[in-house]
Design a protein around this motif. Structure first.
Motif, PDB file in Angstrom:
ATOM      1  N   ASN A 199      48.812  93.636  37.062  1.00 54.37           N
ATOM      2  CA  ASN A 199      48.151  93.994  35.821  1.00 54.37           C
ATOM      3  C   ASN A 199      46.812  93.962  36.024  1.00 54.37           C
ATOM      4  O   ASN A 199      46.113  94.816  35.615  1.00 54.37           O
ATOM      5  CB  ASN A 199      48.660  93.246  34.706  1.00 54.37           C
ATOM      6  CG  ASN A 199      48.543  93.425  33.221  1.00 54.37           C
ATOM      7  OD1 ASN A 199      48.782  94.825  33.069  1.00 54.37           O
ATOM      8  ND2 ASN A 199      47.896  92.779  32.532  1.00 54.37           N
ATOM      9  N   VAL A 200      46.201  92.877  36.395  1.00 53.45           N
ATOM     10  CA  VAL A 200      44.695  92.919  36.827  1.00 53.45           C
ATOM     11  C   VAL A 200      44.318  93.826  37.805  1.00 53.45           C
ATOM     12  O   VAL A 200      43.171  94.487  37.382  1.00 53.45           O
ATOM     13  CB  VAL A 200      44.310  91.520  37.283  1.00 53.45           C
ATOM     14  CG1 VAL A 200      42.673  91.289  37.613  1.00 53.45           C
ATOM     15  CG2 VAL A 200      44.641  90.378  36.248  1.00 53.45           C
ATOM     16  N   LEU A 201      45.093  94.239  38.653  1.00 52.21           N
ATOM     17  CA  LEU A 201      44.686  95.222  39.926  1.00 52.21           C
ATOM     18  C   LEU A 201      44.633  96.430  39.104  1.00 52.21           C
ATOM     19  O   LEU A 201      43.831  97.414  39.518  1.00 52.21           O
ATOM     20  CB  LEU A 201      45.503  94.898  40.858  1.00 52.21           C
ATOM     21  CG  LEU A 201      45.449  93.311  41.710  1.00 52.21           C
ATOM     22  CD1 LEU A 201      46.626  93.662  42.862  1.00 52.21           C
ATOM     23  CD2 LEU A 201      44.105  93.721  42.340  1.00 52.21           C
ATOM     24  N   ARG A 202      45.545  96.686  38.294  1.00 52.84           N
ATOM     25  CA  ARG A 202      45.531  98.104  37.758  1.00 52.84           C
ATOM     26  C   ARG A 202      44.171  98.246  36.779  1.00 52.84           C
ATOM     27  O   ARG A 202      43.748  99.454  36.940  1.00 52.84           O
ATOM     28  CB  ARG A 202      46.911  98.400  36.458  1.00 52.84           C
ATOM     29  CG  ARG A 202      47.844  98.629  37.476  1.00 52.84           C
ATOM     30  CD  ARG A 202      49.265  98.979  36.652  1.00 52.84           C
ATOM     31  NE  ARG A 202      49.844  98.026  35.642  1.00 52.84           N
ATOM     32  CZ  ARG A 202      50.635  97.084  35.969  1.00 52.84           C
ATOM     33  NH1 ARG A 202      51.061  97.063  37.095  1.00 52.84           N
ATOM     34  NH2 ARG A 202      50.972  96.224  35.154  1.00 52.84           N
ATOM     35  N   TRP A 203      43.796  97.020  36.050  1.00 48.17           N
ATOM     36  CA  TRP A 203      42.648  97.121  35.288  1.00 48.17           C
ATOM     37  C   TRP A 203      41.476  97.350  35.897  1.00 48.17           C
ATOM     38  O   TRP A 203      40.603  97.937  35.869  1.00 48.17           O
ATOM     39  CB  TRP A 203      42.528  95.950  34.340  1.00 48.17           C
ATOM     40  CG  TRP A 203      41.046  95.689  33.875  1.00 48.17           C
ATOM     41  CD1 TRP A 203      40.662  96.213  32.923  1.00 48.17           C
ATOM     42  CD2 TRP A 203      40.073  94.801  34.425  1.00 48.17           C
ATOM     43  NE1 TRP A 203      39.387  95.952  32.862  1.00 48.17           N
ATOM     44  CE2 TRP A 203      39.121  95.003  33.722  1.00 48.17           C
ATOM     45  CE3 TRP A 203      40.016  94.107  35.981  1.00 48.17           C
ATOM     46  CZ2 TRP A 203      37.786  94.546  34.143  1.00 48.17           C
ATOM     47  CZ3 TRP A 203      38.731  93.423  36.016  1.00 48.17           C
ATOM     48  CH2 TRP A 203      37.723  93.723  35.082  1.00 48.17           C
TER      49      TRP A 203
ATOM     50  N   SER B  32      40.876 106.910  35.794  1.00 49.43           N
ATOM     51  CA  SER B  32      41.078 105.481  34.881  1.00 49.43           C
ATOM     52  C   SER B  32      42.027 105.475  33.513  1.00 49.43           C
ATOM     53  O   SER B  32      42.402 104.386  33.285  1.00 49.43           O
ATOM     54  CB  SER B  32      39.702 105.117  34.537  1.00 49.43           C
ATOM     55  OG  SER B  32      39.193 106.040  33.317  1.00 49.43           O
ATOM     56  N   VAL B  33      42.258 106.697  33.086  1.00 48.65           N
ATOM     57  CA  VAL B  33      43.115 106.674  31.719  1.00 48.65           C
ATOM     58  C   VAL B  33      44.394 106.363  31.920  1.00 48.65           C
ATOM     59  O   VAL B  33      44.988 105.242  31.203  1.00 48.65           O
ATOM     60  CB  VAL B  33      42.868 108.033  31.007  1.00 48.65           C
ATOM     61  CG1 VAL B  33      43.727 107.854  29.786  1.00 48.65           C
ATOM     62  CG2 VAL B  33      41.461 108.515  30.839  1.00 48.65           C
ATOM     63  N   PRO B  34      45.151 106.873  33.119  1.00 51.38           N
ATOM     64  CA  PRO B  34      46.546 106.319  33.065  1.00 51.38           C
ATOM     65  C   PRO B  34      46.531 105.179  33.646  1.00 51.38           C
ATOM     66  O   PRO B  34      47.664 104.336  33.367  1.00 51.38           O
ATOM     67  CB  PRO B  34      47.116 107.422  34.004  1.00 51.38           C
ATOM     68  CG  PRO B  34      45.819 108.016  34.791  1.00 51.38           C
ATOM     69  CD  PRO B  34      44.906 108.083  33.541  1.00 51.38           C
TER      70      PRO B  34
ATOM     71  N   ILE C  73      46.445 102.997  30.433  1.00 46.01           N
ATOM     72  CA  ILE C  73      47.507 102.984  29.795  1.00 46.01           C
ATOM     73  C   ILE C  73      48.776 101.896  30.213  1.00 46.01           C
ATOM     74  O   ILE C  73      49.373 101.428  29.639  1.00 46.01           O
ATOM     75  CB  ILE C  73      47.950 104.273  29.473  1.00 46.01           C
ATOM     76  CG1 ILE C  73      46.957 105.244  28.843  1.00 46.01           C
ATOM     77  CG2 ILE C  73      49.291 104.520  29.035  1.00 46.01           C
ATOM     78  CD1 ILE C  73      47.511 106.672  28.638  1.00 46.01           C
ATOM     79  N   SER C  74      48.688 101.951  31.437  1.00 44.49           N
ATOM     80  CA  SER C  74      49.707 101.149  32.194  1.00 44.49           C
ATOM     81  C   SER C  74      49.337  99.528  32.232  1.00 44.49           C
ATOM     82  O   SER C  74      50.246  98.775  32.591  1.00 44.49           O
ATOM     83  CB  SER C  74      50.052 101.412  33.489  1.00 44.49           C
ATOM     84  OG  SER C  74      48.823 101.199  34.357  1.00 44.49           O
ATOM     85  N   VAL C  75      48.146  99.179  31.844  1.00 45.34           N
ATOM     86  CA  VAL C  75      47.741  97.755  31.614  1.00 45.34           C
ATOM     87  C   VAL C  75      48.773  97.172  30.296  1.00 45.34           C
ATOM     88  O   VAL C  75      48.393  97.540  29.362  1.00 45.34           O
ATOM     89  CB  VAL C  75      46.245  97.790  31.686  1.00 45.34           C
ATOM     90  CG1 VAL C  75      45.983  96.116  31.544  1.00 45.34           C
ATOM     91  CG2 VAL C  75      45.770  98.085  32.843  1.00 45.34           C
ATOM     92  N   ARG C  76      49.156  95.879  30.596  1.00 41.19           N
ATOM     93  CA  ARG C  76      49.710  95.287  29.608  1.00 41.19           C
ATOM     94  C   ARG C  76      48.792  94.230  28.842  1.00 41.19           C
ATOM     95  O   ARG C  76      47.778  93.443  29.623  1.00 41.19           O
ATOM     96  CB  ARG C  76      50.855  94.447  30.277  1.00 41.19           C
ATOM     97  CG  ARG C  76      51.882  95.229  30.804  1.00 41.19           C
ATOM     98  CD  ARG C  76      53.364  94.475  30.950  1.00 41.19           C
ATOM     99  NE  ARG C  76      52.781  93.289  31.675  1.00 41.19           N
ATOM    100  CZ  ARG C  76      52.764  93.221  33.022  1.00 41.19           C
ATOM    101  NH1 ARG C  76      52.844  94.283  33.716  1.00 41.19           N
ATOM    102  NH2 ARG C  76      52.604  92.185  33.462  1.00 41.19           N
ATOM    103  N   MET C  77      48.636  94.221  27.559  1.00 42.02           N
ATOM    104  CA  MET C  77      47.823  93.181  26.874  1.00 42.02           C
ATOM    105  C   MET C  77      48.619  91.925  26.716  1.00 42.02           C
ATOM    106  O   MET C  77      49.677  91.839  26.130  1.00 42.02           O
ATOM    107  CB  MET C  77      47.320  93.710  25.737  1.00 42.02           C
ATOM    108  CG  MET C  77      46.576  95.039  25.772  1.00 42.02           C
ATOM    109  SD  MET C  77      44.806  94.664  26.229  1.00 42.02           S
ATOM    110  CE  MET C  77      45.112  95.154  28.056  1.00 42.02           C
ATOM    111  N   ARG C  78      47.720  90.656  26.776  1.00 42.24           N
ATOM    112  CA  ARG C  78      48.554  89.561  26.564  1.00 42.24           C
ATOM    113  C   ARG C  78      48.275  89.272  24.884  1.00 42.24           C
ATOM    114  O   ARG C  78      47.350  89.797  24.236  1.00 42.24           O
ATOM    115  CB  ARG C  78      47.476  88.442  27.288  1.00 42.24           C
ATOM    116  CG  ARG C  78      47.773  88.473  28.659  1.00 42.24           C
ATOM    117  CD  ARG C  78      46.711  87.470  29.081  1.00 42.24           C
ATOM    118  NE  ARG C  78      46.989  85.973  28.975  1.00 42.24           N
ATOM    119  CZ  ARG C  78      47.794  85.199  29.709  1.00 42.24           C
ATOM    120  NH1 ARG C  78      48.402  85.963  30.865  1.00 42.24           N
ATOM    121  NH2 ARG C  78      47.933  84.087  29.341  1.00 42.24           N
TER     122      ARG C  78
END
Length: 471
Positions: free
Chosen positions: A22-26, A192-194, A197-202
Motif C-alpha cells: 500500500n505504501v509502495l503504491r502511494w 499517478s492517478v490509477p 486510486i488503488s491505495v487503501r486508506m486507514r
C-alpha cells in the motif's frame, strides 16, 4: 438493559513501510507525479524563453508562486474536509488535463506567452490544494510508527525525481520541442492517478485523538484520548476525510443545553471556522508551534545561500559552471544519504534534539562554505551541509507528521508549506542584493546565524527538545 460494546476490528500491522504494498503504491504515485512536475517546469521554461524576452520568461516562471502562497491555507482546509486522497487524485487529474491540453495546442499552433502564463497560474492554484493533501496522505496509508521511515522514502523519491526529471524534460524538448515535453509531463502525472486510486486508506480517529494534552484547551476538542494511545471512535470516510461529528470536520455539533431544553440543531462548520480551528490547534500545540518556527528559521537561512548565493560565490571564486555543478551534486548526495538513513532505520532516538543538533551543525557548514577557496573543499562542505540539513529536514518533517492529529494534518502541512514555499524564497533576492553590498562572507555568516537560531529554538523548548518518533 445491558449494552454490549463490540470493539472495532484492528488491522494487523503491515510490517515495515518499505515492504508494504500500500505504501509502495502511494510512493510510486508520488514519484511519478514529482518527475512529471520536473519535466513540466523544464518544458515551461523552454517554451517561455522561446516565446518572449528573458524578463517575460522569468515572469511566467514566477507567476504560479502567487496563487500557491495566497491559497495554500485554504488548500489545507480542503484537504482536511474532503480527505487528502480525494484531493490529490483530483489535483493530479486537473494538472494532467491542463498540461496535455497545452501540449495539444502547441502541436497545432503557437498561442504565445498568455497560454503559458495561464497554465502556470492553474498549476499554482492546484498546487495550493495538492501540497497540503500530499503532506497529509502518509498518515492515512501507514501506522504512526512507520511515518518516519515513510518521510525518508519520500525524501529519496524527491531526490530521484530531481535527478531524473530534468534530463527527461531536456530529452523531450530535444526530440519534439516544448509540446513533446509537455505531453511527457502530462503522461507521467497521469500514471499517478490509477496508483492513487488503488491505495487503501486507514481509519481516521476523530480530532483530538493524537494529542489530548494539546487540544484539551480548545473549545471544540470534545473527543480526546490519552496521549500516545489509539483513539476509539467512528471511522473516517473511506477516502480519508474526517468522520461526521468530528469537531474539526464540516459538521461540527453544538452541545445540548444543560437545562433540558431541546438540543441545538447541528450547525455546519464553515471553511473559515475550520481554518481558525487549525491555526488555533497549531498555536496551542507544545511541539508543533515551536517546530514550525524552527522550520521557518532553518529555511530562511538556508534557501538564499544554497540557491542564488552559491552561483555568486562560484563566480567570484572562479569555480565556473562545472565547479558549481559539483558543489550542487555533493549537496544532493548528502541530502539523499540523510533520507536513506531515515528510510533504513525507521526512527532515530531523541529526534527533537537530533534535529536541532543537525540544524546547528548545518548552519556552521553554511557559514564555512563562503570561506573555502577551492572546489574540492567546497564539495566536502556541501556534502556536510546536505547530510546535516537533509537529516534535520527529514526529522522535522517526521515530527510534523507524527505529532499532528490526522484530522488537522492538512492545515498543519499548509502552514509549514507557506513557510517553506512562500516566505523562504523571499530571501533569494535579498541574499543577492546583500552579497552585492557586503560580499559573500558576511552574508553567508548572517544566513548561518538565522539558520542556527532554528536549532536554538528547538533546544530551548523542552517539549520539542524531548520529542521522540514512534517506535
Amino acid at each position: 438493559m445491558t449494552t454490549t460494546v463490540i470493539p472495532p476490528a484492528v488491522r494487523p500491522p503491515a510490517g515495515p513501510a518499505h515492504r508494504d504494498g500500500n505504501v509502495l503504491r502511494w510512493l510510486g504515485a508520488y514519484t511519478a507525479s514529482m518527475i512529471g512536475d520536473n519535466v513540466f517546469y523544464i518544458a515551461l521554461s523552454w517554451a517561455a524563453v522561446r516565446s518572449g524576452t528573458p524578463s517575460q520568461a522569468g515572469l511566467v516562471m514566477a507567476v504560479s508562486a502567487v496563487p500557491r502562497a495566497l491559497l495554500m491555507l485554504g488548500g489545507g482546509v480542503v484537504a482536511d474536509r474532503f480527505g487528502p486522497r480525494r484531493v490529490v487524485i483530483g489535483s493530479d487529474a486537473v494538472r494532467c488535463a491542463a498540461v496535455l491540453t497545452v501540449a495539444a495546442l502547441l502541436f497545432v499552433a503557437h498561442p504565445g506567452l498568455w497560454l503559458l502564463a495561464l497554465l502556470a497560474v492553474v498549476f499554482g492554484i492546484v498546487d495550493a490544494v495538492f501540497m497540503p493533501a500530499v503532506g497529509a496522505l502518509p498518515a492515512r496509508v501507514t501506522g504512526r510508527d512507520q511515518l518516519a521511515r515513510v518521510q525518508g522514502m519520500r525524501g529519496l523519491a524527491v531526490r530521484f525525481a530531481n535527478v531524473v526529471g530534468a534530463p527527461l524534460g531536456g530529452l523531450g524538448v530535444a526530440l519534439g520541442g516544448s509540446a513533446t515535453a509537455f505531453a511527457l509531463a502530462g503522461l507521467l502525472i497521469a500514471v499517478s492517478v490509477p496508483l492513487l486510486i488503488s491505495v487503501r486508506m486507514r481509519e481516521t480517529p476523530p480530532a483530538g485523538g493524537a494529542d489530548a494534552a494539546n487540544t484539551a484547551n480548545m473549545a471544540d476538542a470534545a473527543n480526546t484520548a490519552p496521549a500516545g494511545a489509539e483513539a476509539v471512535g467512528p471511522p473516517g470516510d473511506p477516502d480519508g476525510s474526517p468522520a461526521r461529528g468530528d469537531a474539526s470536520g464540516p459538521h461540527a455539533r453544538v452541545p445540548d443545553a444543560e437545562d433540558g431544553a431541546a438540543a441545538v440543531p447541528e450547525r455546519p462548520a464553515t471553511a473559515w471556522r475550520d481554518l481558525r480551528d487549525g491555526l488555533r490547534y497549531i498555536r496551542g500545540h507544545r511541539v508543533l508551534a515551536p517546530l514550525i518556527v524552527t522550520i521557518a528559521l532553518g529555511d530562511l537561512g538556508f534557501v538564499g545561500p544554497l540557491n542564488v548565493g552559491l552561483a555568486l560565490l562560484a563566480d567570484r571564486r572562479g569555480w565556473g559552471a562545472s565547479g558549481m555543478g559539483l558543489v550542487v551534486a555533493a549537496f544532493g548526495a548528502g541530502a539523499g544519504a540523510a533520507a536513506l538513513l531515515l528510510a533504513w532505520r525507521g526512527t532515530l532516538p531523541r529526534a527533537g534534539s537530533a534535529g536541532a543538533a543537525a540544524l546547528l551543525g548545518g548552519s556552521v557548514a553554511i557559514g564555512a562554505l563562503a570561506q573555502v577557496p577551492g572546489v574540492g573543499a567546497a564539495v566536502g562542505v556541501a556534502l556536510a551541509i546536505g547530510l546535516l540539513a537533509g537529516l534535520s529536514g527529514a526529522l522535522c518533517g517526521a515530527l510534523l507528521q507524527t505529532q499532528s492529529d490526522p484530522a488537522y494534518l492538512g492545515r498543519v502541512t499548509a502552514v509549514a508549506g507557506i513557510v517553506s514555499l512562500g516566505l523562504a524564497p523571499l530571501s533569494m533576492p535579498l541574499t543577492a542584493a546583500a552579497i552585492g553590498w557586503w560580499g559573500t562572507g558576511p552574508v553567508f555568516a548572517g544566513s548561518a546565524v538565522v539558520c542556527g537560531l532554528g536549532g536554538v529554538v528547538a533546544l530551548a523548548v523542552r517539549d520539542l527538545r524531548r520529542a521522540e518518533l514512534p517506535r
